[in-house]
Write a protein that holds these residues in place. Structure first.
Motif, PDB file in Angstrom:
ATOM      1  N   SER A   1       0.846  -1.200   0.000  1.00 43.89           N
ATOM      2  CA  SER A   1       0.000   0.000   0.000  1.00 43.89           C
ATOM      3  C   SER A   1       0.879   1.245   0.000  1.00 43.89           C
ATOM      4  N   TYR A   2       0.363   2.302  -0.563  1.00 44.20           N
ATOM      5  CA  TYR A   2       1.113   3.554  -0.602  1.00 44.20           C
ATOM      6  C   TYR A   2       0.157   4.737  -0.667  1.00 44.20           C
ATOM      7  N   CYS A   3       0.722   5.908  -0.481  1.00 45.53           N
ATOM      8  CA  CYS A   3      -0.014   7.172  -0.561  1.00 45.53           C
ATOM      9  C   CYS A   3       0.810   8.146  -1.388  1.00 45.53           C
ATOM     10  N   TRP A   4       0.195   9.280  -1.671  1.00 43.95           N
ATOM     11  CA  TRP A   4       0.874  10.360  -2.388  1.00 43.95           C
ATOM     12  C   TRP A   4       0.880  11.606  -1.508  1.00 43.95           C
ATOM     13  N   VAL A   5       1.980  12.347  -1.551  1.00 45.04           N
ATOM     14  CA  VAL A   5       2.055  13.651  -0.899  1.00 45.04           C
ATOM     15  C   VAL A   5       2.755  14.597  -1.873  1.00 45.04           C
ATOM     16  N   SER A   6       2.264  15.816  -1.935  1.00 49.48           N
ATOM     17  CA  SER A   6       2.858  16.804  -2.829  1.00 49.48           C
ATOM     18  C   SER A   6       4.265  17.169  -2.343  1.00 49.48           C
ATOM     19  N   THR A   7       5.198  17.275  -3.289  1.00 51.50           N
ATOM     20  CA  THR A   7       6.553  17.682  -2.920  1.00 51.50           C
ATOM     21  C   THR A   7       6.565  19.099  -2.348  1.00 51.50           C
ATOM     22  N   ARG A   8       5.534  19.874  -2.628  1.00 51.51           N
ATOM     23  CA  ARG A   8       5.428  21.236  -2.068  1.00 51.51           C
ATOM     24  C   ARG A   8       5.225  21.220  -0.559  1.00 51.51           C
ATOM     25  N   ASP A   9       4.640  20.122  -0.043  1.00 44.95           N
ATOM     26  CA  ASP A   9       4.270  20.062   1.371  1.00 44.95           C
ATOM     27  C   ASP A   9       5.337  19.434   2.265  1.00 44.95           C
ATOM     28  N   VAL A  10       6.445  18.996   1.665  1.00 50.67           N
ATOM     29  CA  VAL A  10       7.478  18.316   2.453  1.00 50.67           C
ATOM     30  C   VAL A  10       8.856  18.876   2.130  1.00 50.67           C
ATOM     31  N   GLU A  11       9.813  18.562   3.013  1.00 52.03           N
ATOM     32  CA  GLU A  11      11.200  18.975   2.801  1.00 52.03           C
ATOM     33  C   GLU A  11      12.113  17.795   3.121  1.00 52.03           C
ATOM     34  N   PRO A  12      13.302  17.766   2.534  1.00 53.99           N
ATOM     35  CA  PRO A  12      14.217  16.654   2.802  1.00 53.99           C
ATOM     36  C   PRO A  12      14.715  16.675   4.243  1.00 53.99           C
TER      37      PRO A  12
END
Length: 170
Positions: A79-90
């Motif tokens: 199973s997996y999900c998606w998150v916008s790269t705009r909402d996260v940081e490395p």
């Protein structure tokens, strides 16, 4: 005689109430059931859109709550999900990102598609997420990129109770 009839009625009502109360609390969560035949599981407690994946016959699933005739299960392997790269940081860890936006949205992944139509949980600022795939590029109508991530805490998948052994009483 009237007094005896009232006493019988009160005792009968008490027995019915006790039965209803013990039946209501009898189900302890989580509990495990097995899938009786190959069956799809979904990102929400209804069939709308593509399945999030398939469970093989005999697969054991942990049930965390009931939603009508649907069972909320721990997301199965794969199973997996998606998150916008705009909402996260490395972060300093490879394949781990930190949520930078308060109440960022996490979208349920659907097997074989890039569909992002079902959201169950809002992510907390500072929450750490495990990236399990390369960033997905947007398309001509969408300019943002997406990370495929492991399902975060509090997220479920749903299987219909008719597809498991010992389904819960309705």
């Amino acid at each position: 005689r009237d007094h005896h009839m009232r006493l019988v009625m009160v005792l009968l009502a008490a027995c019915v109430c006790m039965h209803v109360a013990t039946t209501a609390v009898a189900q302890q969560f989580p509990y495990t059931v097995k899938v009786t035949a190959e069956t799809p599981y979904y990102g929400q407690a209804k069939i709308s859109g593509p399945a999030a994946g398939q469970l093989p016959a005999g697969a054991a699933v942990e049930v965390y709550r009931h939603d009508g005739e649907w069972l909320a299960i721990r997301p199965p392997a794969g199973s997996y999900c998606w998150v916008s790269t705009r909402d996260v940081e490395p972060t300093n860890q490879a394949d781990v990102v930190r949520v930078r936006a308060a109440s960022a949205t996490c979208w349920v992944g659907h097997a074989g598609t890039e569909n992002r139509t079902v959201s169950q949980v809002s992510l907390e600022q500072g929450e750490l997420l495990q990236v399990i795939g390369d960033a997905l590029e947007g398309n001509e109508t969408e300019v943002q990129q997406w990370y495929r991530i492991a399902p975060p805490d509090g997220e479920f998948r749903f299987v219909h109770s008719r597809h498991v052994n010992n389904p819960p009483a309705a």
